[in-house]
Design a protein around this motif. Structure first.
Motif, PDB file in Angstrom:
ATOM      1  N   VAL A 166     -21.610  54.559  70.584  1.00 15.34           N
ATOM      2  CA  VAL A 166     -21.895  54.268  71.984  1.00 15.34           C
ATOM      3  C   VAL A 166     -23.381  53.975  72.187  1.00 15.34           C
ATOM      4  CG1 VAL A 166     -21.649  55.073  74.357  1.00 15.34           C
ATOM      5  CG2 VAL A 166     -19.938  55.714  72.663  1.00 15.34           C
ATOM      6  N   SER A 167     -24.259  54.630  71.424  1.00 11.17           N
ATOM      7  CA  SER A 167     -25.689  54.336  71.568  1.00 11.17           C
ATOM      8  C   SER A 167     -25.999  52.912  71.114  1.00 11.17           C
ATOM      9  CB  SER A 167     -26.528  55.346  70.780  1.00 11.17           C
ATOM     10  OG  SER A 167     -26.274  55.271  69.386  1.00 11.17           O
ATOM     11  N   ARG A 168     -25.300  52.419  70.087  1.00 15.55           N
ATOM     12  CA  ARG A 168     -25.498  51.026  69.663  1.00 15.55           C
ATOM     13  C   ARG A 168     -24.996  50.060  70.729  1.00 15.55           C
ATOM     14  NH1 ARG A 168     -22.439  49.847  65.500  1.00 15.55           N
ATOM     15  NH2 ARG A 168     -21.619  51.892  64.936  1.00 15.55           N
ATOM     16  N   ALA A 169     -23.842  50.364  71.319  1.00 18.12           N
ATOM     17  CA  ALA A 169     -23.325  49.513  72.393  1.00 18.12           C
ATOM     18  C   ALA A 169     -24.246  49.565  73.614  1.00 18.12           C
ATOM     19  CB  ALA A 169     -21.913  49.960  72.778  1.00 18.12           C
ATOM     20  N   HIS A 170     -24.805  50.734  73.892  1.00 18.39           N
ATOM     21  CA  HIS A 170     -25.727  50.878  75.028  1.00 18.39           C
ATOM     22  C   HIS A 170     -26.984  50.041  74.799  1.00 18.39           C
ATOM     23  CE1 HIS A 170     -28.651  52.954  77.690  1.00 18.39           C
ATOM     24  NE2 HIS A 170     -27.591  53.178  78.456  1.00 18.39           N
ATOM     25  N   ALA A 171     -27.501  50.062  73.570  1.00 17.11           N
ATOM     26  CA  ALA A 171     -28.674  49.245  73.253  1.00 17.11           C
ATOM     27  C   ALA A 171     -28.357  47.761  73.423  1.00 17.11           C
ATOM     28  CB  ALA A 171     -29.140  49.539  71.824  1.00 17.11           C
ATOM     29  N   TRP A 172     -27.199  47.334  72.914  1.00 17.01           N
ATOM     30  CA  TRP A 172     -26.798  45.922  73.016  1.00 17.01           C
ATOM     31  C   TRP A 172     -26.640  45.503  74.473  1.00 17.01           C
ATOM     32  CZ3 TRP A 172     -22.520  43.446  75.046  1.00 17.01           C
ATOM     33  CH2 TRP A 172     -22.346  42.097  74.695  1.00 17.01           C
ATOM     34  N   LEU A 173     -25.999  46.343  75.268  1.00 16.75           N
ATOM     35  CA  LEU A 173     -25.742  46.004  76.665  1.00 16.75           C
ATOM     36  C   LEU A 173     -27.040  45.901  77.454  1.00 16.75           C
ATOM     37  CD1 LEU A 173     -23.215  45.433  78.361  1.00 16.75           C
ATOM     38  CD2 LEU A 173     -23.175  47.835  79.023  1.00 16.75           C
ATOM     39  N   ASN A 174     -28.086  46.570  76.964  1.00 17.45           N
ATOM     40  CA  ASN A 174     -29.390  46.504  77.623  1.00 17.45           C
ATOM     41  C   ASN A 174     -30.349  45.546  76.925  1.00 17.45           C
ATOM     42  OD1 ASN A 174     -29.624  48.730  79.923  1.00 17.45           O
ATOM     43  ND2 ASN A 174     -28.345  49.579  78.289  1.00 17.45           N
TER      44      ASN A 174
END
Length: 321
Positions: free
Chosen positions: A264-272
């Motif tokens: 989820v932290s990788r997806a959060h970084a990508w989404l931002n």
């Protein structure tokens, strides 16, 4: 990165127009979708949990199934069953798919059904398949269980088994809107009754698959991996970090907790729009990834301390290298 990211941000904007004051919930639903996981939304009745899931389905080119969980529901009502076609039929039995065989599955008020029915979701959530009468049926490539739950203090509900709770990637809390947003909600629903919104073109499933490939390329530095491990370790050996944590935590997070933080932290970084995971990405998703994976002690409950306070204390006591 731009095309898939722009499409997902457009999807987020479309959802936020119909789910007012719940931008946190919208973002968490998208993170769950991007991570190929399942989400549990918890909140009191009437806080737009079901509406949020329907909004995602309306703006995504995907099939939605809804299961209303009740005390008399049977496992076969979810998975499907074999139908007898008669002696003259070439194949005497035919599989009748249940609502679980869909892209998005809304499991409404999941804690209103007994444990056997709740457990019927486990194979689908974990293995992405269902088995009926010894035959395995694969689920679609895009598959996500979005379960809603009313607080377990309410009459007529059953706490979810810990084994099933752990299989939800995220546990999302849905809270009351503020007064100004409440007024906007009144106007929104009134307007929908008189002039329904014009639906935009739903997002293609391929965009989600492309985004997942890009997220797989997001870099997690060694220092961030050690930070994730340290947070999970603190939940398992809390007394080494503070006296309060030692009193509050009975059982720490399983390895699924560290895997969830990583995904989820990788997806959060990508989404931002970032290509590398930062401490803010990990801290930003820690509560949703861990609040259902900790077992708190009697002392914590007696002191009125909940999972969110405990996770905040964990983050305050674990340093970033």
């Amino acid at each position: 990165m731009a095309n898939a990211l722009e499409s997902l941000n457009t999807l987020r904007s479309e959802m936020e127009q119909s789910i007012l004051g719940q931008s946190h919930v919208v973002e968490r639903l998208l993170l769950t979708l991007l991570c190929n996981g399942n989400a549990l939304l918890e909140g009191l009745p009437g806080l737009a949990k079901t509406r949020a899931v329907r909004s995602l389905a309306d703006n995504l080119h995907a099939e939605l199934s809804r299961i209303q969980f009740t005390p008399d529901l049977l496992p076969s009502d979810i998975t499907g069953s074999e139908i007898y076609l008669g002696e003259q039929a070439t194949e005497r039995f035919e599989f009748q798919p249940g609502p679980i065989i869909s892209n998005l599955v809304l499991a409404d008020e999941i804690n209103r059904a007994p444990a056997k029915v709740q457990a019927a979701l486990l194979e689908a959530m974990e293995e992405r398949q269902v088995t009926v009468n010894g035959t395995t049926h694969k689920l679609p490539e895009l598959f996500m269980v979005l379960a809603t739950q009313n607080p377990v203090e309410q009459e007529g509900t059953y706490p979810l088994p810990e084994a099933q709770m752990d299989r939800f990637l995220m546990h999302i809390q849905v809270n009351y809107p503020d007064d100004e947003t409440e007024q906007q909600i009144i106007r929104l629903v009134r307007g929908e009754a008189t002039a329904p919104a014009i639906a935009s073109e739903p997002l293609a499933q391929q965009v989600v698959f492309d985004a997942r490939k890009e997220i797989a390329q997001i870099e997690t530095p060694d220092s961030m991996e050690r930070y994730i491990v340290a947070i999970i370790a603190a939940s398992r050996r809390p007394a080494e970090y503070s006296e309060e944590l030692g009193r509050w935590i009975l059982v720490g997070a399983s390895p699924r907790g560290s895997l969830a933080l990583d995904k989820v932290s990788r997806a959060h970084a990508w989404l931002n729009g970032r290509s590398t995971v930062t401490p803010d990405d990990i801290r930003g998703v820690a509560h949703d990834c861990l609040r259902h994976r900790l077992m708190l002690s009697y002392e914590a409950r007696a002191e009125g301390v909940g999972p969110d306070e405990v996770i905040s204390a964990l983050l305050n006591n674990v340093a970033v290298e």
